[in-house]
Write a protein that holds these residues in place. Structure first.
Motif, mmCIF file in Angstrom:
data_model
loop_
_atom_site.group_PDB
_atom_site.id
_atom_site.type_symbol
_atom_site.label_atom_id
_atom_site.label_comp_id
_atom_site.label_asym_id
_atom_site.label_seq_id
_atom_site.Cartn_x
_atom_site.Cartn_y
_atom_site.Cartn_z
ATOM 1 N N LEU A 158 0.783 -1.175 -0.066
ATOM 2 C CA LEU A 158 -0.071 0.117 -0.015
ATOM 3 C C LEU A 158 0.704 1.352 0.038
ATOM 4 C CD1 LEU A 158 -2.816 1.332 0.102
ATOM 5 C CD2 LEU A 158 -2.571 0.961 2.531
ATOM 6 N N VAL A 159 1.829 1.375 0.841
ATOM 7 C CA VAL A 159 2.698 2.253 0.729
ATOM 8 C C VAL A 159 3.488 2.656 -0.510
ATOM 9 C CG1 VAL A 159 4.849 3.536 1.941
ATOM 10 C CG2 VAL A 159 3.341 1.770 3.138
ATOM 11 N N LEU A 160 3.771 1.560 -1.092
ATOM 12 C CA LEU A 160 4.394 1.662 -2.513
ATOM 13 C C LEU A 160 3.657 2.243 -3.556
ATOM 14 C CD1 LEU A 160 6.794 0.975 -4.475
ATOM 15 C CD2 LEU A 160 6.031 -1.222 -4.662
ATOM 16 N N LEU A 161 2.228 1.781 -3.310
ATOM 17 C CA LEU A 161 1.244 2.427 -4.318
ATOM 18 C C LEU A 161 1.127 3.801 -4.244
ATOM 19 C CD1 LEU A 161 -1.630 -0.025 -4.845
ATOM 20 C CD2 LEU A 161 -0.279 0.841 -6.499
ATOM 21 N N TRP A 162 0.970 4.151 -2.992
ATOM 22 C CA TRP A 162 1.001 5.610 -2.533
ATOM 23 C C TRP A 162 2.056 6.307 -2.948
ATOM 24 C CZ3 TRP A 162 -2.171 9.296 -0.551
ATOM 25 C CH2 TRP A 162 -1.412 10.506 0.404
ATOM 26 N N GLN A 163 3.211 5.909 -2.826
ATOM 27 C CA GLN A 163 4.432 6.632 -3.391
ATOM 28 C C GLN A 163 4.321 6.784 -5.076
ATOM 29 O OE1 GLN A 163 7.862 4.358 -2.390
ATOM 30 N NE2 GLN A 163 7.636 5.187 -0.172
ATOM 31 N N LYS A 164 3.855 5.724 -5.695
ATOM 32 C CA LYS A 164 3.723 5.647 -7.255
ATOM 33 C C LYS A 164 2.594 6.649 -7.807
ATOM 34 C CE LYS A 164 5.614 1.141 -8.158
ATOM 35 N NZ LYS A 164 5.291 -0.145 -8.838
ATOM 36 N N ILE A 165 1.556 6.598 -7.046
ATOM 37 C CA ILE A 165 0.368 7.560 -7.481
ATOM 38 C C ILE A 165 0.653 8.842 -7.231
ATOM 39 C CG2 ILE A 165 -2.010 7.914 -7.325
ATOM 40 C CD1 ILE A 165 -2.446 4.900 -6.354
ATOM 41 N N ASN A 166 1.306 9.167 -6.235
ATOM 42 C CA ASN A 166 1.578 10.560 -5.826
ATOM 43 C C ASN A 166 2.819 11.153 -6.973
ATOM 44 O OD1 ASN A 166 0.754 12.044 -3.158
ATOM 45 N ND2 ASN A 166 1.135 10.450 -2.621
ATOM 46 N N ALA A 167 3.707 10.109 -7.594
ATOM 47 C CA ALA A 167 4.639 10.563 -8.325
ATOM 48 C C ALA A 167 3.931 10.791 -9.760
ATOM 49 C CB ALA A 167 5.710 9.323 -8.700
ATOM 50 N N VAL A 182 -6.914 5.315 0.346
ATOM 51 C CA VAL A 182 -5.546 6.048 0.149
ATOM 52 C C VAL A 182 -5.166 6.136 -1.403
ATOM 53 C CG1 VAL A 182 -2.935 5.154 0.691
ATOM 54 C CG2 VAL A 182 -5.072 5.051 2.370
ATOM 55 N N VAL A 183 -5.417 5.000 -2.173
ATOM 56 C CA VAL A 183 -4.721 5.141 -3.491
ATOM 57 C C VAL A 183 -5.663 6.336 -4.351
ATOM 58 C CG1 VAL A 183 -4.082 2.856 -3.458
ATOM 59 C CG2 VAL A 183 -6.365 3.370 -4.275
ATOM 60 N N MET A 184 -6.752 6.563 -4.001
ATOM 61 C CA MET A 184 -7.693 7.641 -4.576
ATOM 62 C C MET A 184 -7.169 9.161 -4.123
ATOM 63 S SD MET A 184 -9.631 6.138 -6.893
ATOM 64 C CE MET A 184 -8.377 5.042 -7.365
ATOM 65 N N LEU A 185 -6.871 9.262 -3.051
ATOM 66 C CA LEU A 185 -6.646 10.543 -2.574
ATOM 67 C C LEU A 185 -5.775 11.363 -3.379
ATOM 68 C CD1 LEU A 185 -7.512 12.481 -0.272
ATOM 69 C CD2 LEU A 185 -5.577 11.502 1.003
ATOM 70 N N PRO A 186 -4.688 10.854 -3.716
ATOM 71 C CA PRO A 186 -3.687 11.944 -4.668
ATOM 72 C C PRO A 186 -4.421 12.391 -5.933
ATOM 73 C CG PRO A 186 -2.640 9.727 -3.948
ATOM 74 C CD PRO A 186 -3.941 9.548 -3.677
ATOM 75 N N LEU A 215 -3.744 14.964 2.432
ATOM 76 C CA LEU A 215 -2.585 14.146 1.920
ATOM 77 C C LEU A 215 -1.271 14.295 2.742
ATOM 78 C CD1 LEU A 215 -3.036 16.181 -1.573
ATOM 79 C CD2 LEU A 215 -3.048 13.654 -1.397
ATOM 80 N N ILE A 216 -1.063 15.175 3.559
ATOM 81 C CA ILE A 216 -0.074 15.189 4.349
ATOM 82 C C ILE A 216 -0.275 14.291 5.631
ATOM 83 C CG2 ILE A 216 1.377 16.515 6.005
ATOM 84 C CD1 ILE A 216 1.035 18.691 4.175
ATOM 85 N N GLU A 217 -1.331 14.172 6.080
ATOM 86 C CA GLU A 217 -1.594 13.433 7.078
ATOM 87 C C GLU A 217 -1.650 11.880 6.611
ATOM 88 O OE1 GLU A 217 -5.257 13.011 10.351
ATOM 89 O OE2 GLU A 217 -5.740 12.725 8.326
ATOM 90 N N THR A 218 -1.883 11.685 5.476
ATOM 91 C CA THR A 218 -1.703 10.209 5.159
ATOM 92 C C THR A 218 -0.372 9.928 4.887
ATOM 93 O OG1 THR A 218 -4.017 10.355 3.974
ATOM 94 C CG2 THR A 218 -2.567 8.528 3.340
ATOM 95 N N ASP A 219 0.405 10.816 4.295
ATOM 96 C CA ASP A 219 1.710 10.522 3.935
ATOM 97 C C ASP A 219 2.567 10.191 5.402
ATOM 98 O OD1 ASP A 219 3.967 10.434 1.990
ATOM 99 O OD2 ASP A 219 4.518 12.081 2.927
ATOM 100 N N LEU A 220 2.455 11.207 6.230
ATOM 101 C CA LEU A 220 2.770 11.093 7.603
ATOM 102 C C LEU A 220 2.573 9.585 8.302
ATOM 103 C CD1 LEU A 220 2.846 14.636 9.110
ATOM 104 C CD2 LEU A 220 4.864 13.442 7.952
#
Length: 409
Positions: free
Chosen positions: A114-123, A182-186, A247-252
């Motif tokens: 899930l963390v990896l997906l978050w990083q990719k979607i934000n990128a 999480v993955v939709m938020l970005p 976004l910041i809350e989810t990232d932290l």
């Protein structure tokens, strides 16, 4: 047959990484003639689809996959890292094709996915915002609903289903943080469509209406009033701040929980974070720290539910410094193997390539790393004296005395 189309794609900067070449293609003239470019590209990309495939499985050689379909033909290639993907999105004529972003469901038994997906979607959002607005469709692949609530929910089974019943790989204490949200938020950033959310002009009623429609189209509707209440309550005056805060809350949240996540993906993500903490060389500049400082300065309130006293952040940094010392010490042939008896040397050059050499299978959970470190350094002066020497040296970037001893550069 597919290889015949690579020269045509190359004229638009669209070359699969394995076939990239500096040779000129037969259509190089398109790079110098805007009229020819527009005329030919309109035919080449007519009814075409660009599939962007985001996989949560860690693969050092594949960051994302691009699958380009046009005129009953298909070409697929892998972008190896974030830099490759940035170059692709800068060059591809997105306005001439339809983009479909495929997001594969993360495996809840390997929560680092899930963390990896978050990083990719934000990128991906970073890449898309500066370009002309493309026609984007989203496809989430896999069963995102959970047949049973996570164990952390205890007896609140009915409440879990009232709030959507969506899979939650990483529990977020009192809040419900399903993977789907999480993955939709970005992608809400694309509703704002601004590069700098801290400097946004006043939003018109029409723009806010578009943003609201984007919000409801992105997220699963069942239980949305419970899961996303702050976002549903935003106004056109508060929308930017509410979205950026979420976004910041989810990232932290993901960043701090990653310290102790089990599974192979989290191990490699911890390795990526540590090896890239500082820039290579002697500058000791850190993009990671600069981003964290910016987040905490802009929205200090988000840390209260995540790391109130910054204990997790402090622990992470202490482990980083001590691990760096442990990695460097054997190379100095110091007495005591890991240099635990050495009171004079601080290792002042950062080498990111040392980390994967020492941790080829990724970095374990930080609590296990701490236990391992204590086998080599006695608690107290031996362990934290070295850390204090490092941290104080980093503050001044030079030699100093600590407890009467000279720590040299």
């Amino acid at each position: 047959m597919q290889l015949l189309f690579f020269p045509f794609l190359g004229a638009f900067g669209i070359i699969p990484s394995d076939t990239a070449s500096t040779k000129k293609t037969p259509l190089s003239i398109l790079c110098t003639s805007r009229d020819l470019y527009n005329e030919i590209s309109s035919h080449l990309f007519s009814n075409s689809v660009q599939n962007v495939i985001l996989n949560p499985v860690y693969n050092e050689q594949v960051w994302m996959v691009i699958q380009f379909k046009f005129r009953a033909r298909e070409i697929e290639w892998a972008l190896r890292n974030r830099a490759d993907s940035e170059r692709h999105f800068q060059n591809f004529p997105h306005s001439k094709t339809t983009m479909v972003v495929h997001i594969n469901r993360p495996d809840p038994t390997d929560p680092g996915q899930l963390v990896l997906l978050w990083q990719k979607i934000n990128a991906l959002a970073d890449h898309l915002i500066p370009i002309t607005r493309p026609n984007i469709k989203l496809a989430t692949n896999g069963p995102w609903r959970s047949p049973n609530p996570p164990a952390s929910w205890g007896p609140d089974r009915d409440l879990f289903y009232q709030m959507g019943g969506l899979q939650e790989s990483i529990p977020f204490g009192p809040k419900y943080c399903p993977d789907y949200d999480v993955v939709m938020l970005p992608f809400l950033r694309l509703g704002l469509w601004v590069e700098d959310p801290t400097n946004v002009p006043a939003m018109s009623d029409e723009e806010f209406d578009i943003l609201r429609r984007c919000l409801f189209s992105l997220f699963d509707q069942k239980g949305i009033e419970h899961r996303l209440e702050p976002l549903l309550s935003m106004t056109k005056d508060t929308a930017v701040r509410e979205i950026e805060s979420a976004l910041i809350e989810t990232d932290l949240f993901l960043e701090t929980r990653m310290d102790e996540l089990a599974g192979i993906t989290a191990r490699f993500l911890r390795l990526e974070r540590y090896k890239n903490w500082f820039e290579d060389g002697r500058s000791w500049e850190s993009v990671y720290e600069a981003q964290l400082e910016k987040q905490l300065s802009a929205y200090p309130q988000v840390i209260t539910d995540i790391d109130l006293l910054l204990d997790r952040l402090s622990t992470r940094y202490v482990v980083l410094i001590l691990l760096h010392h442990a990695i460097c010490s054997p190379r100095s042939n110091l007495y005591g193997g890991l240099g635990r008896f050495d009171d004079s040397t601080i290792y002042t050059t950062w080498d990111s390539e040392m980390w994967p050499e020492r941790f080829p299978s990724g970095i374990p959970q930080l609590s296990d790393v701490q236990t391992c470190l204590l086998r080599f350094w006695r608690p107290g002066k031996d362990l934290f004296g070295k850390f204090l020497a490092y941290s104080r040296w980093l503050g001044r970037r030079g030699p100093r005395k600590l407890d009467g001893q000279l720590y040299t550069v």
